[in-house]
Design an enzyme around this catalytic site. Structure first.
Site, mmCIF file in Angstrom:
data_model
loop_
_atom_site.group_PDB
_atom_site.id
_atom_site.type_symbol
_atom_site.label_atom_id
_atom_site.label_comp_id
_atom_site.label_asym_id
_atom_site.label_seq_id
_atom_site.Cartn_x
_atom_site.Cartn_y
_atom_site.Cartn_z
ATOM 1 N N PHE A 25 -4.506 44.009 -40.684
ATOM 2 C CA PHE A 25 -5.887 43.624 -40.993
ATOM 3 C C PHE A 25 -5.857 42.665 -42.169
ATOM 4 O O PHE A 25 -5.462 43.031 -43.275
ATOM 5 C CB PHE A 25 -6.792 44.824 -41.317
ATOM 6 C CG PHE A 25 -8.208 44.380 -41.539
ATOM 7 C CD1 PHE A 25 -9.058 44.147 -40.465
ATOM 8 C CD2 PHE A 25 -8.692 44.123 -42.820
ATOM 9 C CE1 PHE A 25 -10.357 43.681 -40.659
ATOM 10 C CE2 PHE A 25 -9.989 43.654 -43.026
ATOM 11 C CZ PHE A 25 -10.818 43.442 -41.934
ATOM 12 N N LYS A 54 -11.026 42.673 -53.524
ATOM 13 C CA LYS A 54 -11.613 44.014 -53.670
ATOM 14 C C LYS A 54 -11.710 44.472 -55.141
ATOM 15 O O LYS A 54 -12.624 44.048 -55.826
ATOM 16 C CB LYS A 54 -10.853 45.003 -52.785
ATOM 17 C CG LYS A 54 -11.083 44.670 -51.299
ATOM 18 C CD LYS A 54 -10.807 45.803 -50.351
ATOM 19 C CE LYS A 54 -11.394 45.497 -48.986
ATOM 20 N NZ LYS A 54 -10.433 45.158 -47.962
ATOM 21 N N ASP A 89 -0.268 40.744 -48.412
ATOM 22 C CA ASP A 89 -1.707 40.973 -48.521
ATOM 23 C C ASP A 89 -1.894 42.308 -49.239
ATOM 24 O O ASP A 89 -1.704 43.364 -48.653
ATOM 25 C CB ASP A 89 -2.342 40.992 -47.127
ATOM 26 C CG ASP A 89 -3.848 41.233 -47.189
ATOM 27 O OD1 ASP A 89 -4.338 41.678 -48.244
ATOM 28 O OD2 ASP A 89 -4.532 40.996 -46.176
HETATM 29 C C1 LIG Z 1 -10.540 44.086 -46.918
HETATM 30 C C2 LIG Z 1 -9.291 43.395 -46.589
HETATM 31 C C3 LIG Z 1 -9.270 42.022 -46.305
HETATM 32 C C4 LIG Z 1 -10.520 41.179 -46.200
HETATM 33 O O1 LIG Z 1 -11.283 41.184 -47.358
HETATM 34 P P1 LIG Z 1 -12.819 40.715 -47.263
HETATM 35 O O2 LIG Z 1 -13.261 40.691 -48.695
HETATM 36 O O3 LIG Z 1 -13.541 41.740 -46.450
HETATM 37 O O4 LIG Z 1 -12.821 39.384 -46.626
HETATM 38 C C5 LIG Z 1 -8.044 41.428 -46.067
HETATM 39 N N1 LIG Z 1 -6.899 42.150 -46.085
HETATM 40 C C6 LIG Z 1 -6.886 43.461 -46.353
HETATM 41 C C7 LIG Z 1 -5.589 44.193 -46.372
HETATM 42 C C8 LIG Z 1 -8.071 44.143 -46.587
HETATM 43 O O5 LIG Z 1 -8.073 45.454 -46.794
#
Ligand SMILES: *Cc1c(COP(=O)(O)O)cnc(C)c1O
Length: 410
Positions: free
Chosen positions: A155, A269, A240
């Site tokens: 994700f 985040k 990520d």
């Molecule tokens: C939440 C998340 C994203 C995307 O972040 P947004 O602020 O919702 O665009 C990308 N990678 C990971 C691992 C995430 O948990």
């Protein structure tokens, strides 16, 4: 300007019930989410209150955006103070907050440079652009041939490029055509990665622990092996850490569990403690050096309000020892949940205060039962309950929640 006091209209926000708000949202909003039916009116620390004043413990922490707890007073104060001065300059001008934010973020994380964006998906898009341009200008991959290795159940966000390399049917269906240049591999399978390596591979893009995939922890040594393969084949290792980073797993970054350094990382985040959308791409000089003026940007990215909030959010992580708290409380919670004797539990896994309880049944009804008892959890992947409270939670509060979870699971 002071507005004259008038009698409140027949329906102010205050007078609407939770079910009124739910009906309004269902009527006027896009139905792209299936939320628990709790209508939050205010929040503080690990607690939220709904419109009727019912109190709940937040065990999701906005997908780890509120690691510092809701409305942390120090971050709110920094935000209000900055709001009184200036909020947005655009990057056409400089401002006296993004300079300090860049310095403090790089010094804390050990990367040479940062590029500020807003959402996590934009930080990942930034990573993809940096990877590709590095491939063409530094590694010498033929034009438009750069390949990025990614993993099943990944994700990385919701833009069209990113969902194009998702393995989740629903994330993709109806949104094509998609950008080429991504190769999906089984998560945790280092041999598959080794076989996929070729001269056009520019990077491996991976979550150290897959969050939305169901808190999937890869086999010990997987990241280390990816690091070696990238070194052997002159490819970048790009992580990520948007959800796993900034303390969630009991380290500042999840990659520290395997004592490696990636070439670059995307964060977001908790970079704002939940008060503002802030993300960043961090890397060494060589990778960030591919960007020249005009290559990439964002109207709001690096704005002084975001930078002031980000600076305060980082200080709270350090000063309140949230990384250490996550490690200690996380170990305690994982051990306790693993000891639980429940007919529904298949596996309890995770690192730090980031725990997935995999069930042999749908997780949603259990989350609804927990909501009735004042605990807000969200299922991920149908059959996994995700435990990710704000890292400011106390041991006593954690015990309260674990008792509720244990009772529901028994
Ligand atoms: C939440 C998340 C994203 C995307 O972040 P947004 O602020 O919702 O665009 C990308 N990678 C990971 C691992 C995430 O948990």
């Amino acid at each position: 300007m002071i507005l004259p006091m008038t009698k409140p209209a027949a329906t102010t926000d205050r007078q609407l019930s939770s079910s009124d708000h739910i009906a309004l949202e269902d009527r006027y909003g896009a139905h792209n989410y299936h939320p628990l039916d709790v209508v939050v009116h205010r929040a503080e620390g690990i607690w939220v209150w709904d419109v009727e004043g019912r109190k709940y413990m937040d065990f999701l922490a906005a997908y780890s955006a509120v690691n510092q707890g809701h409305n942390h007073p120090r971050i709110v104060a920094a935000m209000v103070e900055q709001l009184d001065r200036v909020a947005l300059t655009s990057r056409a001008f400089r401002n006296d907050q993004s300079s300090l934010f860049s310095q403090e973020l790089c010094e804390l994380t050990g990367f040479d440079r940062m590029l500020p964006m807003n959402s996590g998906a934009e930080a990942v898009e930034t990573a993809i652009k940096a990877i590709r341009k590095w491939a063409y200008t530094v590694k010498g991959v033929p034009t438009d041939q750069a390949e990025i290795l990614v993993f099943n159940q990944n994700f990385h966000g919701r833009t069209t490029t990113i969902v194009g390399f998702s393995s989740e049917q629903q994330y993709r269906e109806g949104f094509g055509p998609f950008a080429p240049g991504f190769t999906l591999l089984p998560f945790g399978d280092a041999e598959a990665v080794e076989r996929a390596m070729n001269p056009n591979v520019a990077a491996i893009l991976v979550e150290p622990i897959q969050g939305e995939g169901g808190i999937i922890v890869p086999p010990q040594g997987f990241l280390r092996r990816l690091r070696e393969l990238c070194d052997q084949h002159n490819a970048l290792l790009v992580l990520d850490e948007i959800q796993s980073g900034l303390g969630r797993t009991g380290k500042l970054f999840a990659f520290e569990h395997e004592a490696i350094r990636p070439d670059a990382v995307a964060i977001g985040k908790a970079l704002s403690g939940g008060l503002y959308p802030i993300s960043a791409f961090l890397s060494n000089d060589e990778v960030m050096g591919v960007f020249t003026p005009g290559d990439h940007g964002s109207t709001y990215g690096g704005n002084p309000l975001a930078a002031a909030v980000g600076r305060a959010a980082l200080k709270v992580i350090v000063d309140e020892k949230l990384v250490e708290r996550s490690a200690t409380l996380g170990n305690y919670a994982i051990e306790r949940l693993q000891a639980l004797d429940s007919p529904h539990v298949v596996e309890v896994r995770g690192k730090g205060l980031w725990i997935g309880i995999e069930l042999n049944t749908a997780a949603r009804p259990l989350c609804e039962a927990l909501q009735e008892q004042g605990l807000l959890c969200k299922e991920t992947h149908e059959n996994v309950i995700r435990i990710a409270p704000p890292l400011v939670i106390s041991r006593e509060e954690l015990d309260w929640a674990l008792e509720k979870i244990e009772a529901v699971l028994r």
